[in-house]
Structures are given as structure tokens and as C-alpha cells.
Design a protein around this motif. Structure first.
Motif, mmCIF file in Angstrom:
data_model
loop_
_atom_site.group_PDB
_atom_site.id
_atom_site.type_symbol
_atom_site.label_atom_id
_atom_site.label_comp_id
_atom_site.label_asym_id
_atom_site.label_seq_id
_atom_site.Cartn_x
_atom_site.Cartn_y
_atom_site.Cartn_z
ATOM 1 N N ALA A 165 0.838 -1.202 0.000
ATOM 2 C CA ALA A 165 0.000 0.000 0.000
ATOM 3 C C ALA A 165 0.876 1.257 0.000
ATOM 4 O O ALA A 165 2.004 1.250 0.486
ATOM 5 C CB ALA A 165 -0.914 0.005 1.219
ATOM 6 N N GLU A 166 0.341 2.331 -0.546
ATOM 7 C CA GLU A 166 1.051 3.613 -0.518
ATOM 8 C C GLU A 166 1.112 4.132 0.917
ATOM 9 O O GLU A 166 0.183 3.941 1.696
ATOM 10 C CB GLU A 166 0.354 4.653 -1.389
ATOM 11 C CG GLU A 166 1.114 5.979 -1.395
ATOM 12 C CD GLU A 166 0.446 7.064 -2.208
ATOM 13 O OE1 GLU A 166 1.024 7.465 -3.226
ATOM 14 O OE2 GLU A 166 -0.654 7.516 -1.814
ATOM 15 N N ASP A 167 2.227 4.764 1.242
ATOM 16 C CA ASP A 167 2.372 5.417 2.542
ATOM 17 C C ASP A 167 3.141 6.705 2.322
ATOM 18 O O ASP A 167 4.200 6.698 1.692
ATOM 19 C CB ASP A 167 3.119 4.515 3.527
ATOM 20 C CG ASP A 167 3.231 5.132 4.916
ATOM 21 O OD1 ASP A 167 2.353 5.933 5.298
ATOM 22 O OD2 ASP A 167 4.206 4.825 5.626
ATOM 23 N N CYS A 168 2.617 7.800 2.821
ATOM 24 C CA CYS A 168 3.314 9.087 2.759
ATOM 25 C C CYS A 168 3.947 9.333 4.119
ATOM 26 O O CYS A 168 3.285 9.245 5.147
ATOM 27 C CB CYS A 168 2.351 10.208 2.389
ATOM 28 S SG CYS A 168 1.725 10.045 0.696
ATOM 29 N N GLN A 169 5.245 9.634 4.090
ATOM 30 C CA GLN A 169 6.012 9.714 5.323
ATOM 31 C C GLN A 169 6.631 11.096 5.505
ATOM 32 O O GLN A 169 7.073 11.723 4.545
ATOM 33 C CB GLN A 169 7.114 8.649 5.312
ATOM 34 C CG GLN A 169 6.542 7.259 5.184
ATOM 35 C CD GLN A 169 7.588 6.182 5.010
ATOM 36 O OE1 GLN A 169 8.779 6.445 4.962
ATOM 37 N NE2 GLN A 169 7.137 4.951 4.908
ATOM 38 N N LEU A 170 6.667 11.531 6.749
ATOM 39 C CA LEU A 170 7.333 12.766 7.141
ATOM 40 C C LEU A 170 8.786 12.407 7.432
ATOM 41 O O LEU A 170 9.052 11.413 8.102
ATOM 42 C CB LEU A 170 6.663 13.323 8.396
ATOM 43 C CG LEU A 170 7.260 14.584 9.003
ATOM 44 C CD1 LEU A 170 6.148 15.447 9.575
ATOM 45 C CD2 LEU A 170 8.268 14.257 10.084
ATOM 46 N N PHE A 171 9.731 13.192 6.893
ATOM 47 C CA PHE A 171 11.145 12.956 7.173
ATOM 48 C C PHE A 171 11.762 14.151 7.867
ATOM 49 O O PHE A 171 11.472 15.298 7.528
ATOM 50 C CB PHE A 171 11.916 12.645 5.888
ATOM 51 C CG PHE A 171 11.857 11.198 5.502
ATOM 52 C CD1 PHE A 171 12.562 10.238 6.204
ATOM 53 C CD2 PHE A 171 11.071 10.781 4.438
ATOM 54 C CE1 PHE A 171 12.495 8.900 5.863
ATOM 55 C CE2 PHE A 171 10.997 9.443 4.092
ATOM 56 C CZ PHE A 171 11.717 8.500 4.800
ATOM 57 N N GLU A 172 12.611 13.837 8.856
ATOM 58 C CA GLU A 172 13.349 14.849 9.608
ATOM 59 C C GLU A 172 14.811 14.405 9.641
ATOM 60 O O GLU A 172 15.096 13.212 9.650
ATOM 61 C CB GLU A 172 12.820 14.947 11.034
ATOM 62 C CG GLU A 172 11.349 15.341 11.099
ATOM 63 C CD GLU A 172 10.742 15.048 12.447
ATOM 64 O OE1 GLU A 172 10.254 16.011 13.072
ATOM 65 O OE2 GLU A 172 10.758 13.875 12.871
ATOM 66 N N ILE A 173 15.710 15.386 9.688
ATOM 67 C CA ILE A 173 17.133 15.068 9.641
ATOM 68 C C ILE A 173 17.872 15.738 10.790
ATOM 69 O O ILE A 173 17.527 16.838 11.209
ATOM 70 C CB ILE A 173 17.716 15.471 8.268
ATOM 71 C CG1 ILE A 173 19.093 14.855 8.058
ATOM 72 C CG2 ILE A 173 17.701 16.983 8.076
ATOM 73 C CD1 ILE A 173 19.551 14.877 6.621
ATOM 74 N N PHE A 174 18.892 15.031 11.276
ATOM 75 C CA PHE A 174 19.782 15.560 12.313
ATOM 76 C C PHE A 174 21.146 14.921 12.067
ATOM 77 O O PHE A 174 21.344 13.744 12.381
ATOM 78 C CB PHE A 174 19.248 15.228 13.709
ATOM 79 C CG PHE A 174 20.098 15.768 14.834
ATOM 80 C CD1 PHE A 174 20.376 17.116 14.940
ATOM 81 C CD2 PHE A 174 20.607 14.910 15.783
ATOM 82 C CE1 PHE A 174 21.158 17.606 15.975
ATOM 83 C CE2 PHE A 174 21.385 15.386 16.834
ATOM 84 C CZ PHE A 174 21.665 16.737 16.926
ATOM 85 N N GLY A 175 22.045 15.669 11.444
ATOM 86 C CA GLY A 175 23.338 15.118 11.064
ATOM 87 C C GLY A 175 23.141 14.009 10.048
ATOM 88 O O GLY A 175 22.530 14.215 9.004
ATOM 89 N N THR A 176 23.633 12.802 10.366
ATOM 90 C CA THR A 176 23.457 11.664 9.459
ATOM 91 C C THR A 176 22.283 10.779 9.880
ATOM 92 O O THR A 176 22.108 9.690 9.334
ATOM 93 C CB THR A 176 24.741 10.812 9.388
ATOM 94 O OG1 THR A 176 25.049 10.332 10.700
ATOM 95 C CG2 THR A 176 25.902 11.617 8.824
ATOM 96 N N ALA A 177 21.482 11.237 10.814
ATOM 97 C CA ALA A 177 20.292 10.495 11.239
ATOM 98 C C ALA A 177 19.078 11.026 10.477
ATOM 99 O O ALA A 177 18.846 12.233 10.412
ATOM 100 C CB ALA A 177 20.066 10.643 12.734
ATOM 101 N N LEU A 178 18.339 10.126 9.867
ATOM 102 C CA LEU A 178 17.140 10.477 9.112
ATOM 103 C C LEU A 178 15.954 9.775 9.757
ATOM 104 O O LEU A 178 15.847 8.546 9.723
ATOM 105 C CB LEU A 178 17.271 10.037 7.650
ATOM 106 C CG LEU A 178 16.079 10.339 6.758
ATOM 107 C CD1 LEU A 178 15.943 11.845 6.533
ATOM 108 C CD2 LEU A 178 16.218 9.597 5.432
ATOM 109 N N ARG A 179 15.079 10.554 10.384
ATOM 110 C CA ARG A 179 13.908 9.978 11.049
ATOM 111 C C ARG A 179 12.707 10.081 10.115
ATOM 112 O O ARG A 179 12.385 11.145 9.596
ATOM 113 C CB ARG A 179 13.611 10.701 12.354
ATOM 114 C CG ARG A 179 12.398 10.127 13.076
ATOM 115 C CD ARG A 179 12.250 10.630 14.483
ATOM 116 N NE ARG A 179 12.133 12.079 14.539
ATOM 117 C CZ ARG A 179 12.361 12.794 15.643
ATOM 118 N NH1 ARG A 179 12.732 12.188 16.756
ATOM 119 N NH2 ARG A 179 12.225 14.100 15.622
ATOM 120 N N GLY A 180 12.052 8.949 9.927
ATOM 121 C CA GLY A 180 10.824 8.898 9.150
ATOM 122 C C GLY A 180 9.663 8.573 10.063
ATOM 123 O O GLY A 180 9.819 7.823 11.030
ATOM 124 N N THR A 181 8.505 9.135 9.743
ATOM 125 C CA THR A 181 7.291 8.810 10.501
ATOM 126 C C THR A 181 6.191 8.507 9.503
ATOM 127 O O THR A 181 5.866 9.340 8.647
ATOM 128 C CB THR A 181 6.879 9.965 11.430
ATOM 129 O OG1 THR A 181 7.988 10.313 12.264
ATOM 130 C CG2 THR A 181 5.696 9.566 12.300
#
Length: 120
Positions: A89-105
Motif C-alpha cells: 500500500a502507498e504510505d506518505c512519510q514525514l522525514f526529519e534530519i539531524f546530522g546523518t540520522a534520518l527519522r521517518g514517521t
């Protein structure tokens, strides 16, 4: 008097860059996502994915190949559809970055979060 004092604070807050207290900054523009994420190997718990500039992605999760297509939504989310692997299924995700860490929600920022390490 209180309204006069609060109005500049509300305007200032509305103009501030989207940042969360833990140091992550939201990626809300496709150009920034392309610059910081596309073409790089994203790793998490021994798994990986590479998001390509041509609107595809591929990787391996839990010894299972994974591939799909993606696009950037007008309202600032990375939307993907898995074409090879589980959860198609399609999922749209929010991405946030901090240095080399990429957080997806997942679920436009309302779902489960995960953190990739950006390599290369």
C-alpha cells in the motif's frame, strides 16, 4: 494589551523553521530531500534502502528484496508504493534530519517512527 503582546510571538512562531526539540529538522522541500537523501544508502538494523532520483527505490529488509516507486507530495511528504516485497500500500512519510540520522514517521507524521543512518 495581552493581544498586542501575543501577536508578534504568534507571527514569529509561524515564520520559524520547523524544528523539533530533539534537534531534528523537518525536510519539507523535495530539493532538500534530493540533496540530502537521494542516492545515499540508508541503513537500519542491518537492513538498507537506496532512494534513486528516477522515482524508484530498492533495498533489502530482513533478507527480503524490496523495491518500489516514490514521489514528493505537494504538502511536503515522501510518498512511496512498494512494488516488490511486503506492505504494498502507498504510505506518505514525514522525514526529519539531524546530522546523518534520518527519522521517518509513517502516515503523514501520525504513525510509527524509525531512524535510518545516512551513508555516503
Amino acid at each position: 494589551m495581552r493581544i498586542t503582546f501575543l501577536a508578534p510571538l504568534i507571527l514569529l512562531a509561524a515564520c520559524a523553521e520547523t524544528a523539533v526539540p530533539d534537534g531534528y529538522t523537518r525536510i519539507s522541500e523535495e530539493a532538500e530531500f534530493v540533496d540530502k537523501v537521494v542516492g545515499k544508502r540508508l541503513t537500519i538494523d542491518g537492513n538498507f534502502v537506496v532512494i534513486a532520483a528516477d522515482g524508484t527505490f530498492a533495498g533489502n529488509f530482513n533478507d527480503t528484496d524490496l523495491a518500489g516507486i516514490w514521489n514528493w507530495s505537494e504538502d511536503g511528504y515522501w510518498c512511496r508504493t512498494i512494488t516488490v516485497g511486503p506492505q504494498r500500500a502507498e504510505d506518505c512519510q514525514l522525514f526529519e534530519i539531524f546530522g546523518t540520522a534520518l527519522r521517518g514517521t509513517r502516515d503523514r507524521g501520525d504513525g510509527v517512527s524509525f531512524v535510518y543512518e545516512i551513508e555516503g
